[in-house]
Design a protein around this motif. Structure first.
Motif, PDB file in Angstrom:
ATOM      1  N   ALA A   1      -5.472   1.207  -1.371  1.00  0.00           N
ATOM      2  CA  ALA A   1      -6.016   1.750  -2.622  1.00  0.00           C
ATOM      3  C   ALA A   1      -7.214   0.934  -3.083  1.00  0.00           C
ATOM      4  O   ALA A   1      -8.204   1.488  -3.579  1.00  0.00           O
ATOM      5  CB  ALA A   1      -4.939   1.770  -3.704  1.00  0.00           C
ATOM      6  N   ALA A   2      -7.157  -0.386  -2.897  1.00  0.00           N
ATOM      7  CA  ALA A   2      -8.285  -1.245  -3.278  1.00  0.00           C
ATOM      8  C   ALA A   2      -9.521  -0.895  -2.473  1.00  0.00           C
ATOM      9  O   ALA A   2     -10.639  -0.841  -3.005  1.00  0.00           O
ATOM     10  CB  ALA A   2      -7.919  -2.717  -3.072  1.00  0.00           C
ATOM     11  N   MET A   3      -9.335  -0.635  -1.189  1.00  0.00           N
ATOM     12  CA  MET A   3     -10.465  -0.260  -0.330  1.00  0.00           C
ATOM     13  C   MET A   3     -11.043   1.084  -0.771  1.00  0.00           C
ATOM     14  O   MET A   3     -12.252   1.258  -0.895  1.00  0.00           O
ATOM     15  CB  MET A   3     -10.006  -0.212   1.132  1.00  0.00           C
ATOM     16  N   TRP A   4     -10.168   2.066  -1.019  1.00  0.00           N
ATOM     17  CA  TRP A   4     -10.631   3.388  -1.455  1.00  0.00           C
ATOM     18  C   TRP A   4     -11.395   3.284  -2.775  1.00  0.00           C
ATOM     19  O   TRP A   4     -12.484   3.845  -2.913  1.00  0.00           O
ATOM     20  CB  TRP A   4      -9.438   4.333  -1.620  1.00  0.00           C
ATOM     21  N   ILE A   5     -10.822   2.604  -3.740  1.00  0.00           N
ATOM     22  CA  ILE A   5     -11.454   2.481  -5.051  1.00  0.00           C
ATOM     23  C   ILE A   5     -12.820   1.815  -4.929  1.00  0.00           C
ATOM     24  O   ILE A   5     -13.797   2.244  -5.554  1.00  0.00           O
ATOM     25  CB  ILE A   5     -10.544   1.697  -6.020  1.00  0.00           C
ATOM     26  N   ASP A   6     -12.902   0.784  -4.128  1.00  0.00           N
ATOM     27  CA  ASP A   6     -14.150   0.058  -3.908  1.00  0.00           C
ATOM     28  C   ASP A   6     -15.219   0.982  -3.329  1.00  0.00           C
ATOM     29  O   ASP A   6     -16.334   1.081  -3.855  1.00  0.00           O
ATOM     30  CB  ASP A   6     -13.879  -1.115  -2.959  1.00  0.00           C
ATOM     31  N   VAL A   7     -14.883   1.684  -2.253  1.00  0.00           N
ATOM     32  CA  VAL A   7     -15.841   2.569  -1.589  1.00  0.00           C
ATOM     33  C   VAL A   7     -16.207   3.763  -2.474  1.00  0.00           C
ATOM     34  O   VAL A   7     -17.335   4.257  -2.422  1.00  0.00           O
ATOM     35  CB  VAL A   7     -15.280   3.064  -0.236  1.00  0.00           C
ATOM     36  N   MET A   8     -15.274   4.197  -3.303  1.00  0.00           N
ATOM     37  CA  MET A   8     -15.487   5.396  -4.119  1.00  0.00           C
ATOM     38  C   MET A   8     -16.185   5.122  -5.438  1.00  0.00           C
ATOM     39  O   MET A   8     -16.282   5.995  -6.295  1.00  0.00           O
ATOM     40  CB  MET A   8     -14.149   6.091  -4.356  1.00  0.00           C
TER      41      MET A   8
ATOM     42  N   GLY B   1     -15.583   2.410  -7.682  1.00  0.00           N
ATOM     43  CA  GLY B   1     -14.800   1.810  -8.759  1.00  0.00           C
ATOM     44  C   GLY B   1     -15.058   0.345  -8.997  1.00  0.00           C
ATOM     45  O   GLY B   1     -14.438  -0.256  -9.873  1.00  0.00           O
ATOM     46  N   GLY B   2     -15.961  -0.250  -8.209  1.00  0.00           N
ATOM     47  CA  GLY B   2     -16.282  -1.655  -8.414  1.00  0.00           C
ATOM     48  C   GLY B   2     -15.691  -2.551  -7.342  1.00  0.00           C
ATOM     49  O   GLY B   2     -15.093  -2.081  -6.373  1.00  0.00           O
ATOM     50  N   PRO B   3     -15.863  -3.868  -7.483  1.00  0.00           N
ATOM     51  CA  PRO B   3     -15.444  -4.824  -6.450  1.00  0.00           C
ATOM     52  C   PRO B   3     -13.927  -5.040  -6.409  1.00  0.00           C
ATOM     53  O   PRO B   3     -13.397  -5.925  -7.074  1.00  0.00           O
ATOM     54  CB  PRO B   3     -16.186  -6.103  -6.846  1.00  0.00           C
ATOM     55  N   PHE B   4     -13.251  -4.237  -5.620  1.00  0.00           N
ATOM     56  CA  PHE B   4     -11.799  -4.337  -5.497  1.00  0.00           C
ATOM     57  C   PHE B   4     -11.346  -4.860  -4.139  1.00  0.00           C
ATOM     58  O   PHE B   4     -10.308  -5.483  -4.036  1.00  0.00           O
ATOM     59  CB  PHE B   4     -11.149  -2.954  -5.724  1.00  0.00           C
ATOM     60  N   TYR B   5     -12.133  -4.576  -3.087  1.00  0.00           N
ATOM     61  CA  TYR B   5     -11.684  -4.917  -1.738  1.00  0.00           C
ATOM     62  C   TYR B   5     -12.402  -6.172  -1.252  1.00  0.00           C
ATOM     63  O   TYR B   5     -13.404  -6.109  -0.546  1.00  0.00           O
ATOM     64  CB  TYR B   5     -11.925  -3.739  -0.790  1.00  0.00           C
ATOM     65  N   HIS B   6     -11.868  -7.318  -1.605  1.00  0.00           N
ATOM     66  CA  HIS B   6     -12.449  -8.596  -1.206  1.00  0.00           C
ATOM     67  C   HIS B   6     -12.467  -8.727   0.320  1.00  0.00           C
ATOM     68  O   HIS B   6     -11.506  -8.385   0.991  1.00  0.00           O
ATOM     69  CB  HIS B   6     -11.645  -9.757  -1.806  1.00  0.00           C
TER      70      HIS B   6
END
Length: 205
Positions: free
Chosen positions: A107-114, A116-121
């Motif tokens: 979900a962090a990767m999806w949110i980041d790519v979509m 949503g901001g820096p979620f997927y460190h």
């Protein structure tokens, strides 16, 4: 006539979003899906989804209309299927960690790519490390096909937020297809995945 904006959530580039956007635009230009000047078209590069129903939603604009909860819900529903699947498939994920671990990271990767901001460190490096070490057993024809089948079944479930705008599902399909092509090339397997219709040729209104 008053136009209501679809975008409800604040967006920003993350660790992967900008590179993913550039990679997709380059690929889409080569395939004739986007025009040669796509990287200078505001409606295309913006992180905000267009209100015009005739304009496609790019996958980096999805967060602006979905926010966090629906994205996490899709990922959670997908991993529920994964953890109920056959042992040869499920065991690879279990060896990495419990279901909540995969839900959180995916979900962090999806949110980041979509958008949503820096979620997927860790961005691309972290993703590559996961695929080459944790999930290598599934980075092949058989594994990719089962992953795609379970994801397609998940997306075919009745989600009210997709029914309000059919462009959302098409955009998610585009996102998944883009990354599946990338993995098929990296790991030398045949890309047989089909999630449904993807964004067609861009026509500026």
């Amino acid at each position: 006539m008053t136009t209501t904006s679809l975008a409800r959530y604040a967006t920003s580039h993350g660790y992967m979003s900008e590179k993913s956007q550039k990679d997709y635009i380059k690929s889409a230009i080569e395939r004739g899906i986007l025009p040669q000047n796509a990287d200078s078209i505001a409606e295309v590069v913006s992180l905000t989804a267009p209100d015009d129903p005739d304009e496609p939603i790019q996958f980096w604009q999805l967060y602006s209309i979905l926010g966090k909860r629906p994205i996490v819900r899709i990922v959670r529903d997908f991993y529920t299927r994964v953890y109920q699947d056959e042992a040869w498939f499920t065991s690879v994920f279990e060896n990495v960690g419990p279901m909540y671990h995969h839900v959180n990271t995916q979900a962090a990767m999806w949110i980041d790519v979509m958008g949503g901001g820096p979620f997927y460190h860790g961005a691309e490096y972290r993703l590559s490390l996961h695929h080459t070490h944790n999930a290598l057993q599934l980075m092949n024809d058989k594994g990719a096909q089962r992953w795609s089948e379970l994801m397609r079944k998940t997306l075919d479930s009745p989600y009210d937020f997709m029914e309000t705008d059919p462009r959302i599902r098409i955009s998610i399909n585009t996102f998944l297809a883009h990354f599946m092509v990338k993995y098929a090339r990296e790991f030398d397997f045949e890309n047989r995945s089909y999630f449904g219709n993807t964004n067609g040729p861009y026509v500026r209104g």
